[in-house]
Scaffold this motif. Structure first.
Motif: not given
Length: 495
Positions: A216-241
């Motif tokens: 779970a930690l690796d998933y929410v922190r992943y960023r090296h082929t993402d934009s910062d905004f996609v990473r942020v959105a993924r973290q928000q979605d994890f919290v929401r779920q």
């Protein structure tokens, strides 16, 4: 009775009230944890004195009965890491998340501050520099991080701060029983020591699944082929779920484990019976209300002096702050009706930026449908910008009772960095992702469940036979509402 009065304080009701209250406070502040506690004083005794010290003027005392804004700082300090660089490098704020619980709104608002946001940082010694906002934590800890957030986002006043570390996050996720998440694509990196692979190793296949601990930690922190905004959105979605899934019932009997995990994960200024009681009552009022993810308006990936930054104009900053503080609740958003049938269908499709699904991708879906005990629905429309072949996967999914379910996922690239949408099907008829508040829409002879994230459609679901299906928007909800409805309506079973 005031809106914040929890009602008659019978032992059973009081216990349930405190349990639910603490759950919502912690879950909406990215710690994803809660505890079964009997009374406010007991909570205060357990937490003890404030574990997070801040300099004067950083935190604004909240008014009784008013909204509260909490800053959650996720730190990347790794003192026990096997990696020497991780141990020796000064920590940064890996995540800065603002949570607002407002009794005047039927929602909890959530705003992630991009870690690469270009801003002015002024240290306690008066040193002024222009750099990424996540450097503020390195230069002055949570106090400077909070001050910099407030100076960068005028109008926001921080009432409490919670600092979360990585090791504690893993423990909390394990204690609460992991989180079911829709994974939009294959997350993969094998660190073999080269420049291109010098990131954390990760291997998570696409599709709806349970994520625990380190994964779970690796998933929410992943960023090296993402934009910062996609990473942020993924973290928000994890919290929401996580908030949506973890209920009171599943926490009973885990008090000691939760408290130990909580102490190792979190440092906070919240302490004392009065502060805790006020936060509990506010959180109890927020129970059952959705989390609204607020988009940080900006222009990402701007090159300044050789570095890549996120830049936001004063107008964009004002608009972001206004949305965070005063944005409309999802219940007031009108979902459009999309009609694709009739003589104007082709014109409507083109106007929406959609085109027919290539035969090759339909062929991939057809291959995956072999041996699958449920019908495989394939969208026959997609974004015109999509060029990468679909990633089609069929797999076994265990539900909350450990029963094996069959599932498939089609992951579709939107054509921009880190942005994928897709369709999932499974014979697990009541997955947690479809348990939230939604609207019902009838299109083309099919009834859909429409799940909103603010003003954007996040998920469109439907039932067919003994299976359930849903179309999932990109993490940053970039498909428009009309595109989501049109693509869902175009989904047809493989013959």
């Amino acid at each position: 009775m005031t809106p914040f009065d929890p009602g008659p304080r019978t032992p059973g009701l009081w216990k349930r009230f405190l349990l639910g209250s603490l759950a919502i406070v912690l879950l909406t502040t990215c710690t994803a944890a809660a505890a079964v506690l009997l009374e406010v004083k007991h909570v205060s005794d357990l937490l003890g004195p404030a574990t997070l010290k801040t300099t004067a003027g950083v935190i604004t005392a909240p008014e009784a009965g008013k909204a509260e804004t909490i800053l959650v700082v996720g730190t990347d300090a790794r003192k026990l890491s096997d990696d020497v660089a991780d141990r020796d490098n000064p920590p940064h704020s890996d995540t800065m998340l603002l949570i607002r619980m407002d009794p005047s709104h039927h929602q909890t608002s959530e705003l992630s501050v991009p870690r690469d946001l270009y801003t002015t940082i002024t240290t306690a010694a008066g040193v002024v520099s222009k750099q990424k906002i996540n450097a503020a934590y390195t230069l002055g800890g949570v106090s400077l991080a909070a001050k910099t957030v407030e100076s960068t986002l005028p109008g926001i006043q921080i009432n409490h701060i919670i600092s979360v570390n990585f090791a504690g996050f893993r423990k909390l996720i394990d204690v609460i029983g992991c989180v079911y998440v829709y994974v939009d694509r294959h997350y993969y990196n094998l660190n073999i020591g080269t420049v291109a692979t010098d990131y954390s190793s990760i291997d998570i296949e696409p599709g709806y699944q349970k994520l625990c601990g380190e994964t779970a930690l690796d998933y929410v922190r992943y960023r090296h082929t993402d934009s910062d905004f996609v990473r942020v959105a993924r973290q928000q979605d994890f919290v929401r779920q996580a908030k949506q899934q973890i209920g009171v019932k599943g926490l009973i009997g885990k008090e000691d484990l939760l408290l130990r995990a909580l102490h190792s994960a979190v440092a906070t200024d919240i302490h004392g019976t009065a502060q805790i009681f006020h936060l509990f009552t506010l959180a109890a009022f927020s129970l059952g209300r959705p989390i609204r993810q607020v988009e940080f308006q900006s222009d990402p990936s701007v090159n300044i002096a050789g570095g890549s930054y996120v830049v936001s104009t004063p107008t964009e900053i004002r608009s972001t702050v206004a949305d965070f503080l005063h944005g409309n609740p999802p219940s007031k958003i009108a979902v459009p009706t999309v009609r694709l049938r009739g003589a104007t269908s082709s014109k409507t499709v083109a106007a929406l930026g959609l085109s027919a699904t290539p035969d090759g991708d339909i062929g991939l879906a057809n291959e995956a449908s072999v041996g699958l005990p449920i019908r495989l629905y394939e969208p026959r429309l997609r974004l015109q910008s999509t060029a990468t072949p679909d990633d089609v996967r069929k797999y076994t999914l265990r539900d909350e009772n450990g029963i094996k379910r069959k599932a498939y996922v089609i992951s579709i690239a939107r054509g921009l960095v880190g942005e994928y949408y897709g369709i999932e099907g499974t014979n697990w008829l009541d997955p947690p992702i479809l348990a939230g508040v939604h609207q019902s829409r009838r299109l083309g002879g099919r009834t859909y469940g429409v799940y909103l994230d603010g003003s954007h459609i996040r998920v469109v679901s439907w039932r067919s036979g003994r299976a359930v299906y849903w179309l999932n928007n990109t993490e940053d909800t970039k498909l428009t509402n009309r595109q989501m409805l049109a693509i869902a309506e175009s989904a047809k079973p493989i013959a």
